[in-house]
Scaffold this motif. Structure first.
Motif, PDB file in Angstrom:
ATOM      1  N   GLU A 113    -116.662  66.734  22.547  1.00 61.97           N
ATOM      2  CA  GLU A 113    -117.075  68.117  22.821  1.00 61.97           C
ATOM      3  C   GLU A 113    -115.962  68.888  23.539  1.00 61.97           C
ATOM      4  OE1 GLU A 113    -118.819  65.442  23.476  1.00 61.97           O
ATOM      5  OE2 GLU A 113    -120.492  65.598  22.045  1.00 61.97           O
ATOM      6  N   GLU A 114    -115.309  68.229  24.507  1.00 60.09           N
ATOM      7  CA  GLU A 114    -114.229  68.901  25.239  1.00 60.09           C
ATOM      8  C   GLU A 114    -113.039  69.202  24.330  1.00 60.09           C
ATOM      9  OE1 GLU A 114    -114.547  67.246  29.783  1.00 60.09           O
ATOM     10  OE2 GLU A 114    -113.952  65.812  28.228  1.00 60.09           O
ATOM     11  N   ILE A 115    -112.783  68.308  23.404  1.00 61.37           N
ATOM     12  CA  ILE A 115    -111.674  68.534  22.467  1.00 61.37           C
ATOM     13  C   ILE A 115    -111.947  69.765  21.608  1.00 61.37           C
ATOM     14  CG2 ILE A 115    -110.499  67.590  20.440  1.00 61.37           C
ATOM     15  CD1 ILE A 115    -110.862  64.808  21.679  1.00 61.37           C
ATOM     16  N   PHE A 116    -113.156  69.848  21.058  1.00 62.72           N
ATOM     17  CA  PHE A 116    -113.470  70.994  20.193  1.00 62.72           C
ATOM     18  C   PHE A 116    -113.536  72.294  20.988  1.00 62.72           C
ATOM     19  CE2 PHE A 116    -114.702  67.649  17.234  1.00 62.72           C
ATOM     20  CZ  PHE A 116    -114.239  68.162  16.033  1.00 62.72           C
ATOM     21  N   GLU A 117    -113.983  72.232  22.226  1.00 63.55           N
ATOM     22  CA  GLU A 117    -113.979  73.429  23.059  1.00 63.55           C
ATOM     23  C   GLU A 117    -112.551  73.922  23.296  1.00 63.55           C
ATOM     24  OE1 GLU A 117    -116.046  72.683  26.679  1.00 63.55           O
ATOM     25  OE2 GLU A 117    -118.005  72.429  25.720  1.00 63.55           O
ATOM     26  N   GLU A 118    -111.643  73.001  23.581  1.00 62.82           N
ATOM     27  CA  GLU A 118    -110.246  73.371  23.814  1.00 62.82           C
ATOM     28  C   GLU A 118    -109.610  73.971  22.567  1.00 62.82           C
ATOM     29  OE1 GLU A 118    -106.116  71.391  25.569  1.00 62.82           O
ATOM     30  OE2 GLU A 118    -107.752  70.095  24.872  1.00 62.82           O
ATOM     31  N   VAL A 119    -109.858  73.355  21.429  1.00 66.41           N
ATOM     32  CA  VAL A 119    -109.260  73.849  20.187  1.00 66.41           C
ATOM     33  C   VAL A 119    -109.841  75.210  19.806  1.00 66.41           C
ATOM     34  CG1 VAL A 119    -108.965  73.384  17.724  1.00 66.41           C
ATOM     35  CG2 VAL A 119    -108.759  71.514  19.366  1.00 66.41           C
ATOM     36  N   ASN A 120    -111.119  75.401  20.034  1.00 63.47           N
ATOM     37  CA  ASN A 120    -111.746  76.683  19.682  1.00 63.47           C
ATOM     38  C   ASN A 120    -111.261  77.831  20.542  1.00 63.47           C
ATOM     39  OD1 ASN A 120    -113.844  76.726  17.450  1.00 63.47           O
ATOM     40  ND2 ASN A 120    -114.435  74.835  18.514  1.00 63.47           N
ATOM     41  N   ARG A 121    -110.638  77.557  21.675  1.00 65.11           N
ATOM     42  CA  ARG A 121    -110.102  78.629  22.535  1.00 65.11           C
ATOM     43  C   ARG A 121    -108.760  79.155  22.035  1.00 65.11           C
ATOM     44  NH1 ARG A 121    -112.382  75.468  26.920  1.00 65.11           N
ATOM     45  NH2 ARG A 121    -110.376  74.407  27.224  1.00 65.11           N
ATOM     46  N   VAL A 122    -108.165  78.477  21.076  1.00 67.09           N
ATOM     47  CA  VAL A 122    -106.879  78.918  20.535  1.00 67.09           C
ATOM     48  C   VAL A 122    -107.079  80.174  19.689  1.00 67.09           C
ATOM     49  CG1 VAL A 122    -104.952  78.295  19.025  1.00 67.09           C
ATOM     50  CG2 VAL A 122    -105.983  76.569  20.509  1.00 67.09           C
ATOM     51  N   ALA A 123    -106.177  81.134  19.843  1.00 65.43           N
ATOM     52  CA  ALA A 123    -106.229  82.358  19.047  1.00 65.43           C
ATOM     53  C   ALA A 123    -105.844  82.044  17.606  1.00 65.43           C
ATOM     54  CB  ALA A 123    -105.290  83.406  19.632  1.00 65.43           C
ATOM     55  N   LYS A 124    -106.773  82.241  16.689  1.00 62.28           N
ATOM     56  CA  LYS A 124    -106.539  81.883  15.285  1.00 62.28           C
ATOM     57  C   LYS A 124    -105.964  83.065  14.519  1.00 62.28           C
ATOM     58  CE  LYS A 124    -110.886  80.563  14.728  1.00 62.28           C
ATOM     59  NZ  LYS A 124    -111.443  80.434  16.087  1.00 62.28           N
ATOM     60  N   ARG A 125    -104.918  82.791  13.740  1.00 62.53           N
ATOM     61  CA  ARG A 125    -104.340  83.845  12.914  1.00 62.53           C
ATOM     62  C   ARG A 125    -105.269  84.206  11.761  1.00 62.53           C
ATOM     63  NH1 ARG A 125     -98.065  84.405  10.868  1.00 62.53           N
ATOM     64  NH2 ARG A 125     -98.325  86.419   9.825  1.00 62.53           N
ATOM     65  N   SER A 126    -105.992  83.205  11.284  1.00 63.65           N
ATOM     66  CA  SER A 126    -106.966  83.449  10.219  1.00 63.65           C
ATOM     67  C   SER A 126    -108.344  83.596  10.856  1.00 63.65           C
ATOM     68  CB  SER A 126    -106.966  82.291   9.211  1.00 63.65           C
ATOM     69  OG  SER A 126    -108.017  82.433   8.279  1.00 63.65           O
ATOM     70  N   PRO A 127    -108.929  84.778  10.861  1.00 58.99           N
ATOM     71  CA  PRO A 127    -110.205  84.999  11.554  1.00 58.99           C
ATOM     72  C   PRO A 127    -111.381  84.240  10.954  1.00 58.99           C
ATOM     73  CG  PRO A 127    -109.604  86.937  10.245  1.00 58.99           C
ATOM     74  CD  PRO A 127    -108.422  86.015  10.220  1.00 58.99           C
ATOM     75  N   THR A 128    -111.251  83.792   9.708  1.00 59.57           N
ATOM     76  CA  THR A 128    -112.362  83.089   9.052  1.00 59.57           C
ATOM     77  C   THR A 128    -112.242  81.564   9.160  1.00 59.57           C
ATOM     78  OG1 THR A 128    -111.212  83.141   6.921  1.00 59.57           O
ATOM     79  CG2 THR A 128    -112.685  84.979   7.413  1.00 59.57           C
ATOM     80  N   CYS A 129    -111.237  81.083   9.866  1.00 60.97           N
ATOM     81  CA  CYS A 129    -110.996  79.648   9.937  1.00 60.97           C
ATOM     82  C   CYS A 129    -112.090  78.940  10.739  1.00 60.97           C
ATOM     83  CB  CYS A 129    -109.629  79.374  10.569  1.00 60.97           C
ATOM     84  SG  CYS A 129    -109.271  77.619  10.743  1.00 60.97           S
ATOM     85  N   GLN A 130    -112.593  77.837  10.206  1.00 59.30           N
ATOM     86  CA  GLN A 130    -113.577  77.002  10.886  1.00 59.30           C
ATOM     87  C   GLN A 130    -112.917  75.716  11.379  1.00 59.30           C
ATOM     88  OE1 GLN A 130    -116.434  76.904   7.464  1.00 59.30           O
ATOM     89  NE2 GLN A 130    -117.931  77.485   9.025  1.00 59.30           N
ATOM     90  N   ILE A 131    -113.339  75.281  12.551  1.00 59.01           N
ATOM     91  CA  ILE A 131    -112.846  74.027  13.115  1.00 59.01           C
ATOM     92  C   ILE A 131    -113.991  73.026  13.041  1.00 59.01           C
ATOM     93  CG2 ILE A 131    -111.874  72.897  15.150  1.00 59.01           C
ATOM     94  CD1 ILE A 131    -110.848  75.697  15.979  1.00 59.01           C
TER      95      ILE A 131
END
Length: 450
Positions: free
Chosen positions: A424-442
């Motif tokens: 959960e902590e890993i996905f939270e950290e990655v989701n905080r990254v500013a994505k160049r593609s606004p539709t990208c799913q993690i």
């Protein structure tokens, strides 16, 4: 009330068909069931025999078993023959196999003997060459030879053979393989495992040419067995197959690889190594890479990545214009080479990346340049088998999220390896990254966790 034996009521062709799916040693045991079953196994259209299963493995017992089978029904056509000859020669067995081939089997699988015992009980290495009528069989569809001898009988024409597997086969000379393959006009699949531990002086093949107008799949896999490392006997492999679609090169003892006319190549799986620092090999590497530029799906090991990285320092890697799917294992100390290699894949859509850590390291390798495919085609990235999560893993995930303009999915494959941070902590950290593609799913992908 007696129970009805419904199986015995089945018609004989159906019973023999059922028995054909069993090893012969099991189908023979059904002869004790009843009078009807006594000789039923002799009409089974397949023979799956391990000569070591015979008591004391006496040659006469093995041969008499074959003779009884062949003489019981002279018109019986064995559609499938699988024989494991064991470690020692059985004199006369080759003649029985020749008789079976004459009756027109469709599938032949022979695991040859490797030793000969003389009258003084001394053991010597031995090669049993296949019967000559093998090379003109009009019925064979699949052929597998293990530890068997292959020679050039003068005429090779096997018009129906579609699949051939040669495991540690012994070739009479360097031209035997080429003549065998060329004499199979509809051959579609070839698997070749070289014997690099031959006990015969001069018997380790140094040159192999595969030339076929029909071949679609060719594999030279890495062989895991009694020995896991070769004697470093280098050899040259030449491939001329205009219809080849899938190529797997897993063995790494190539002195050189020459490819011609691979215009139909769809997938290539490479686990090979060259020495780009050897000046004489640079042209061969360039010609090989240029010969596979039409490929659409590429799989490369960490060994091959290292070769490509070293070669990029002395030569130019060609563009893989048609490549849309790449599966690569990158050593962590080669991550700086990743952007440069992806620049050679301008139309890449799907990337599966596994980072290999050969030794523990605290260094974090930066990913700087942005390849062209990030801006136009790269849609899916899978980071595979993530055992730990640290700065390097975060650096790689951030690199794709911040730079891939049309990315639709970033998939993280987290293994069950103990980590200091939770999933959960890993996905939270990655989701905080500013994505160049606004539709990208993690997304997680547990199917990739092996």
């Amino acid at each position: 009330m007696p129970r009805c034996d419904r199986i015995s009521e089945l018609p004989e062709p159906l019973l023999t068909k059922i028995l054909s799916y069993l090893p012969t040693k099991h189908s023979v045991k059904t002869s004790v069931l009843s009078t009807r079953w006594k000789n039923l196994w002799l009409s089974v259209p397949s023979l799956d025999l391990n000569c070591d299963d015979f008591p004391y493995r006496e040659d006469e017992v093995v041969l008499s078993f074959f003779d009884r089978l062949l003489e019981f029904n002279p018109d019986l056509r064995l559609l499938k023959l699988k024989v494991k000859c064991g470690n020692f020669e059985i004199e006369g067995l080759k003649d029985r196999i020749s008789t079976v081939i004459h009756r027109g089997p469709q599938h032949l699988d022979v695991n040859g003997c490797i030793n000969y015992i003389d009258r003084d009980t001394q053991t010597y290495p031995f090669i049993e060459y296949m019967p000559l009528n093998l090379y003109t069989s009009k019925t064979l569809v699949s052929l597998k030879l293990t530890y068997s001898g292959v020679e050039d009988p003068g005429l090779v024409y096997v018009p129906c053979l579609k699949s051939m597997t040669l495991v540690k086969a012994h070739f009479r000379d360097d031209a035997s393989l080429e003549r065998l393959v060329s004499g199979c006009p509809v051959l579609e699949e070839l698997t070749l495992v070289r014997d690099m531990h031959s006990n015969f002086e001069g018997k380790v093949d140094s040159f192999m040419r595969v030339r076929s107008g029909s071949l679609k799949r060719f594999r030279v896999p890495l062989w895991y067995g009694e020995y896991c490392s070769s004697l470093f006997v280098k050899y040259t492999l030449e491939i001329d197959a205009p219809r080849l679609e899938r190529l797997t090169l897993g063995e790494d003892q190539f002195d050189s690889i020459a490819v011609k006319s691979l215009d139909s190549l769809f997938m290539v799986d490479l686990n090979i190594k060259f020495d780009p620092e050897d000046f004489s090999k640079r042209n061969e590497i360039r010609y090989f890479l240029s010969g596979i530029t039409n490929v659409r799906h590429m799989i490369i090991s960490e060994k091959t990545v290292k070769v490509l990285e070293l070669y990029s320092n002395v030569g130019m890697i060609p563009k893989f214009i048609n490549l849309s799917r790449l599966e690569a294992m990158f050593p962590c100390d080669s991550l700086h080479f990743l952007p440069a290699f992806l620049e050679c894949c301008p139309n890449l859509k799907h990337l599966i990346l596994e980072i290999f850590y050969p030794t523990e390291t605290e260094d974090v390798y930066q990913l700087a340049n942005v390849p062209g495919c990030f801006l136009s085609t790269l849609e899916c990235v899978q980071l595979k088998r993530i055992h730990v999560w640290g700065e390097q893993e975060m650096e790689v995930a951030t690199y794709f999220l911040e730079n891939a303009a049309v990315l639709k999915k970033l998939t993280l494959s987290l293994t069950n390896y103990p980590r200091y941070v939770s999933d959960e902590e890993i996905f939270e950290e990655v989701n905080r990254v500013a994505k160049r593609s606004p539709t990208c799913q993690i997304l997680p992908d547990w199917d990739l966790c092996e």
